[in-house]
Write a protein that holds these residues in place. Structure first.
Motif, PDB file in Angstrom:
ATOM      1  N   GLY A   1       0.768  -1.029   0.104  1.00 25.36           N
ATOM      2  CA  GLY A   1       0.087   0.034  -0.057  1.00 25.36           C
ATOM      3  C   GLY A   1       0.676   1.211  -0.041  1.00 25.36           C
ATOM      4  O   GLY A   1       0.581   2.267  -0.517  1.00 25.36           O
ATOM      5  N   CYS A   2       1.922   1.129   0.841  1.00 26.12           N
ATOM      6  CA  CYS A   2       2.797   2.450   0.957  1.00 26.12           C
ATOM      7  C   CYS A   2       4.246   2.227  -0.134  1.00 26.12           C
ATOM      8  O   CYS A   2       4.655   3.163  -0.503  1.00 26.12           O
ATOM      9  CB  CYS A   2       3.091   2.743   1.997  1.00 26.12           C
ATOM     10  SG  CYS A   2       1.641   3.215   3.329  1.00 26.12           S
ATOM     11  N   HIS A   3       4.766   0.992   0.089  1.00 26.86           N
ATOM     12  CA  HIS A   3       5.948   0.731  -0.665  1.00 26.86           C
ATOM     13  C   HIS A   3       6.028   0.239  -2.060  1.00 26.86           C
ATOM     14  O   HIS A   3       6.290  -0.842  -2.480  1.00 26.86           O
ATOM     15  CB  HIS A   3       6.750  -0.540   0.576  1.00 26.86           C
ATOM     16  CG  HIS A   3       6.924   0.054   1.588  1.00 26.86           C
ATOM     17  ND1 HIS A   3       8.492   0.661   1.865  1.00 26.86           N
ATOM     18  CD2 HIS A   3       6.328  -0.131   3.001  1.00 26.86           C
ATOM     19  CE1 HIS A   3       8.333   0.916   3.215  1.00 26.86           C
ATOM     20  NE2 HIS A   3       7.066   0.653   3.942  1.00 26.86           N
ATOM     21  N   LYS A   4       5.142   1.129  -2.845  1.00 23.70           N
ATOM     22  CA  LYS A   4       5.099   1.135  -4.223  1.00 23.70           C
ATOM     23  C   LYS A   4       6.200   1.434  -4.691  1.00 23.70           C
ATOM     24  O   LYS A   4       7.356   1.825  -4.086  1.00 23.70           O
ATOM     25  CB  LYS A   4       4.085   1.769  -4.497  1.00 23.70           C
ATOM     26  CG  LYS A   4       2.583   1.402  -3.907  1.00 23.70           C
ATOM     27  CD  LYS A   4       1.319   2.334  -4.429  1.00 23.70           C
ATOM     28  CE  LYS A   4       0.174   2.180  -3.726  1.00 23.70           C
ATOM     29  NZ  LYS A   4      -0.919   2.220  -4.478  1.00 23.70           N
ATOM     30  N   ASN A   5       6.436   1.709  -6.100  1.00 18.54           N
ATOM     31  CA  ASN A   5       7.169   2.431  -7.065  1.00 18.54           C
ATOM     32  C   ASN A   5       6.798   3.433  -7.682  1.00 18.54           C
ATOM     33  O   ASN A   5       5.995   3.099  -8.544  1.00 18.54           O
ATOM     34  CB  ASN A   5       8.075   1.160  -7.666  1.00 18.54           C
ATOM     35  CG  ASN A   5       9.402   1.888  -8.301  1.00 18.54           C
ATOM     36  OD1 ASN A   5       9.802   2.981  -7.844  1.00 18.54           O
ATOM     37  ND2 ASN A   5      10.206   1.317  -9.290  1.00 18.54           N
ATOM     38  N   PRO A   6       6.751   4.646  -7.225  1.00 17.94           N
ATOM     39  CA  PRO A   6       7.616   5.261  -6.226  1.00 17.94           C
ATOM     40  C   PRO A   6       6.656   5.057  -4.987  1.00 17.94           C
ATOM     41  O   PRO A   6       5.391   4.925  -4.896  1.00 17.94           O
ATOM     42  CB  PRO A   6       7.546   6.637  -6.371  1.00 17.94           C
ATOM     43  CG  PRO A   6       6.626   7.131  -7.544  1.00 17.94           C
ATOM     44  CD  PRO A   6       6.144   5.748  -7.884  1.00 17.94           C
ATOM     45  N   PRO A   7       7.412   4.854  -3.800  1.00 18.65           N
ATOM     46  CA  PRO A   7       6.860   4.814  -2.472  1.00 18.65           C
ATOM     47  C   PRO A   7       5.946   6.088  -1.953  1.00 18.65           C
ATOM     48  O   PRO A   7       6.286   7.219  -2.447  1.00 18.65           O
ATOM     49  CB  PRO A   7       8.029   4.576  -1.504  1.00 18.65           C
ATOM     50  CG  PRO A   7       9.125   4.099  -2.348  1.00 18.65           C
ATOM     51  CD  PRO A   7       8.952   4.780  -3.681  1.00 18.65           C
ATOM     52  N   ILE A   8       4.932   5.941  -1.484  1.00 17.61           N
ATOM     53  CA  ILE A   8       3.858   6.821  -0.912  1.00 17.61           C
ATOM     54  C   ILE A   8       4.056   6.890   0.443  1.00 17.61           C
ATOM     55  O   ILE A   8       4.283   6.075   1.241  1.00 17.61           O
ATOM     56  CB  ILE A   8       2.535   6.916  -1.740  1.00 17.61           C
ATOM     57  CG1 ILE A   8       2.020   5.523  -1.184  1.00 17.61           C
ATOM     58  CG2 ILE A   8       2.943   6.836  -3.009  1.00 17.61           C
ATOM     59  CD1 ILE A   8       0.671   5.462  -1.852  1.00 17.61           C
ATOM     60  N   ASN A   9       3.134   7.895   1.092  1.00 10.41           N
ATOM     61  CA  ASN A   9       2.783   7.862   2.651  1.00 10.41           C
ATOM     62  C   ASN A   9       4.171   7.963   3.389  1.00 10.41           C
ATOM     63  O   ASN A   9       3.943   7.329   4.557  1.00 10.41           O
ATOM     64  CB  ASN A   9       1.862   6.947   3.030  1.00 10.41           C
ATOM     65  CG  ASN A   9       0.509   7.033   2.419  1.00 10.41           C
ATOM     66  OD1 ASN A   9       0.160   8.430   1.825  1.00 10.41           O
ATOM     67  ND2 ASN A   9      -0.089   5.930   2.141  1.00 10.41           N
ATOM     68  N   GLY A  10       5.249   8.505   3.120  1.00 10.24           N
ATOM     69  CA  GLY A  10       6.484   8.463   3.784  1.00 10.24           C
ATOM     70  C   GLY A  10       7.263   7.369   3.761  1.00 10.24           C
ATOM     71  O   GLY A  10       8.538   7.323   4.269  1.00 10.24           O
ATOM     72  N   ALA A  11       6.832   6.282   3.106  1.00 12.39           N
ATOM     73  CA  ALA A  11       7.846   5.147   2.809  1.00 12.39           C
ATOM     74  C   ALA A  11       8.986   5.585   2.079  1.00 12.39           C
ATOM     75  O   ALA A  11       8.825   6.446   1.168  1.00 12.39           O
ATOM     76  CB  ALA A  11       7.040   4.058   2.165  1.00 12.39           C
ATOM     77  N   THR A  12      10.070   4.960   2.267  1.00  8.39           N
ATOM     78  CA  THR A  12      11.395   5.424   1.620  1.00  8.39           C
ATOM     79  C   THR A  12      11.968   4.470   0.519  1.00  8.39           C
ATOM     80  O   THR A  12      12.633   4.693  -0.219  1.00  8.39           O
ATOM     81  CB  THR A  12      12.526   5.608   2.580  1.00  8.39           C
ATOM     82  OG1 THR A  12      12.858   4.437   3.405  1.00  8.39           O
ATOM     83  CG2 THR A  12      11.967   6.716   3.625  1.00  8.39           C
ATOM     84  N   ILE A  13      11.446   3.261   0.521  1.00  2.71           N
ATOM     85  CA  ILE A  13      11.782   2.182  -0.386  1.00  2.71           C
ATOM     86  C   ILE A  13      10.668   1.575  -0.838  1.00  2.71           C
ATOM     87  O   ILE A  13       9.826   1.245  -0.185  1.00  2.71           O
ATOM     88  CB  ILE A  13      12.814   1.183   0.235  1.00  2.71           C
ATOM     89  CG1 ILE A  13      12.305   0.385   1.480  1.00  2.71           C
ATOM     90  CG2 ILE A  13      14.014   1.858   0.706  1.00  2.71           C
ATOM     91  CD1 ILE A  13      13.183  -0.635   2.135  1.00  2.71           C
TER      92      ILE A  13
END
Length: 120
Positions: A52-64
């Motif tokens: 949900g957050c660690h997509k490419n590009p990451p969202i919601n503050g995820a970094t990788i």
């Protein structure tokens, strides 16, 4: 009056029936496989809880991103993934804003690392 009595009785029955007879009911009894691999065990955990957050590009503050085997392997080796899902690493516990992963899932990821981070 009869309606209140029936409602009270049903509430009481529901309250009494919600007991825990043993601690075993609370423990996840799924055995850990002898050999844990990314495709067989880890990918499903990551896809369900992290993508949900660690997509490419990451969202919601995820970094990788955590979309591929290589991404997840690198996160375990270089980004303290296991410490973060355990809640004892630097930064916020993962998944951010969600409930802690079930202990069985954490145990699988930990065993995957111990088994050599195998893909298949």
């Amino acid at each position: 009056m009869k309606r209140i009595f029936i409602t009270s009785c049903l509430s009481l029955i529901m309250f009494i029936s919600c007991t825990n007879a043993s601690e075993d009911d609370l423990i996840d009894a799924q055995p850990i496989p002898t050999l844990v691999t990314y495709n067989a065990h880890i990918k499903k955990i990551i896809d369900t809880n992290c993508i949900g957050c660690h997509k490419n590009p990451p969202i919601n503050g995820a970094t990788i991103p955590l979309l591929t085997y290589q991404n997840v392997k690198s996160a375990v080796q270089n980004n303290n993934l296991i410490s973060k899902i355990n809640g004892d690493g630097s930064g916020s516990q993962m998944p951010l804003g969600g409930q802690k992963l079930p202990q069985h899932s954490i145990d699988l990821i930990t065993k995957w690392e111990a088994d050599g981070l195998l893909e298949n």
